[in-house]
Design a protein around this motif. Sequence first.
Motif, PDB file in Angstrom:
ATOM      1  N   LEU A   8      22.456  26.189 -23.903  1.00  0.00           N
ATOM      2  CA  LEU A   8      23.824  26.533 -23.490  1.00  0.00           C
ATOM      3  C   LEU A   8      24.533  25.516 -22.905  1.00  0.00           C
ATOM      4  O   LEU A   8      24.012  24.742 -21.974  1.00  0.00           O
ATOM      5  CB  LEU A   8      23.535  27.491 -22.407  1.00  0.00           C
ATOM      6  N   GLY A   9      25.565  24.762 -23.635  1.00  0.00           N
ATOM      7  CA  GLY A   9      26.172  23.625 -23.115  1.00  0.00           C
ATOM      8  C   GLY A   9      25.665  22.299 -23.577  1.00  0.00           C
ATOM      9  O   GLY A   9      24.344  22.190 -24.231  1.00  0.00           O
ATOM     10  N   GLU A  10      26.384  21.280 -23.093  1.00  0.00           N
ATOM     11  CA  GLU A  10      25.934  20.012 -23.595  1.00  0.00           C
ATOM     12  C   GLU A  10      25.224  19.552 -22.383  1.00  0.00           C
ATOM     13  O   GLU A  10      25.282  19.554 -21.110  1.00  0.00           O
ATOM     14  CB  GLU A  10      27.267  19.076 -23.713  1.00  0.00           C
ATOM     15  N   GLU A  12      23.004  19.501 -25.626  1.00  0.00           N
ATOM     16  CA  GLU A  12      22.270  20.484 -26.451  1.00  0.00           C
ATOM     17  C   GLU A  12      20.811  20.072 -26.610  1.00  0.00           C
ATOM     18  O   GLU A  12      20.570  18.720 -26.613  1.00  0.00           O
ATOM     19  CB  GLU A  12      22.712  20.584 -27.894  1.00  0.00           C
ATOM     20  N   SER A  17      20.318  22.157 -20.557  1.00  0.00           N
ATOM     21  CA  SER A  17      21.049  23.331 -21.645  1.00  0.00           C
ATOM     22  C   SER A  17      20.114  24.500 -21.676  1.00  0.00           C
ATOM     23  O   SER A  17      20.526  25.719 -21.565  1.00  0.00           O
ATOM     24  CB  SER A  17      21.342  22.816 -22.875  1.00  0.00           C
ATOM     25  N   ARG A  20      20.203  26.491 -18.370  1.00  0.00           N
ATOM     26  CA  ARG A  20      21.386  27.295 -18.169  1.00  0.00           C
ATOM     27  C   ARG A  20      21.336  28.545 -19.145  1.00  0.00           C
ATOM     28  O   ARG A  20      21.702  29.783 -18.408  1.00  0.00           O
ATOM     29  CB  ARG A  20      22.527  26.541 -18.711  1.00  0.00           C
ATOM     30  N   ARG A  24      21.263  32.735 -17.424  1.00  0.00           N
ATOM     31  CA  ARG A  24      22.200  33.576 -18.070  1.00  0.00           C
ATOM     32  C   ARG A  24      21.618  34.909 -18.681  1.00  0.00           C
ATOM     33  O   ARG A  24      22.265  35.565 -19.018  1.00  0.00           O
ATOM     34  CB  ARG A  24      23.243  33.068 -18.869  1.00  0.00           C
ATOM     35  N   ARG A 218      27.928  30.170 -29.349  1.00  0.00           N
ATOM     36  CA  ARG A 218      28.848  30.557 -28.437  1.00  0.00           C
ATOM     37  C   ARG A 218      28.410  31.691 -27.516  1.00  0.00           C
ATOM     38  O   ARG A 218      28.918  32.905 -27.567  1.00  0.00           O
ATOM     39  CB  ARG A 218      30.315  30.756 -28.759  1.00  0.00           C
TER      40      ARG A 218
END
Length: 233
Positions: A8-10, A12, A17, A20, A24, A218
């Motif tokens: 998730l996110g940079e 990658e 990442s 994260r 979640r 996403r």
Amino acid sequence: MIIAHRGLGEPENSMLSFKRAVKRGFGIEFDVWRTADGELVAMHDPEIAINGERYSVKELTFGELKALAVSREHIVKIEELFRKFPDALFNADIKDAEAVEELGELIRNYEIEKVIVSTTEIEMLKALRARDKKLKLAFSIVRRSDVPKVPLLKRRFRIFALHVPIDGIFYVGFANFRFLLKWIRGMGMKVGLWSYEVDELKYVPLLADLGDYFISNRPLDVKNLLTRLKGDF
């Protein structure tokens, strides 16, 4: 279930990442490559590019790979992921035939139950199943010619899931695509949906009833979208 593609996110495929994503509540997807000294790493490409030069992951030791990386945190061992997130859902997309034996050993050694090992190659399915009768195997469709082979592959290798690109809608049409997903589920396989180029947010609402999990670029947006869809019923 939502699986975060490359975390998730940079940046990658970094430990950050992946942390994260797990925090979640997402599963995590990563490609598997083997270094010259037998370490399995989570990297998308078979090469690393530094200052205009390209180096093959398979020809570098893990230490050399870390030394070349822009940030050492960007190079993550699969073993580190299994050790740090023992209860997470993993989608290990194995790209290197030489990594088959080591990946199976890691899964057994860390007693990871929620791991799906996927591949686009039939020969890789054969090698994986020969090594381990209990692995949850997924076959990723990347060629139209592979679709008619699915029933045989299901029987021969006891496939757990088929990973289907949403982009297939543009090759067979929406109605036929939904029929394809129902056909897959009718054979007792799970459906993992992923997107190559299309906007996944546009099509997730139309396919949510037929996807067992989404391998998403996403994940936060897909999660919010699916939550809103549930609230509408």
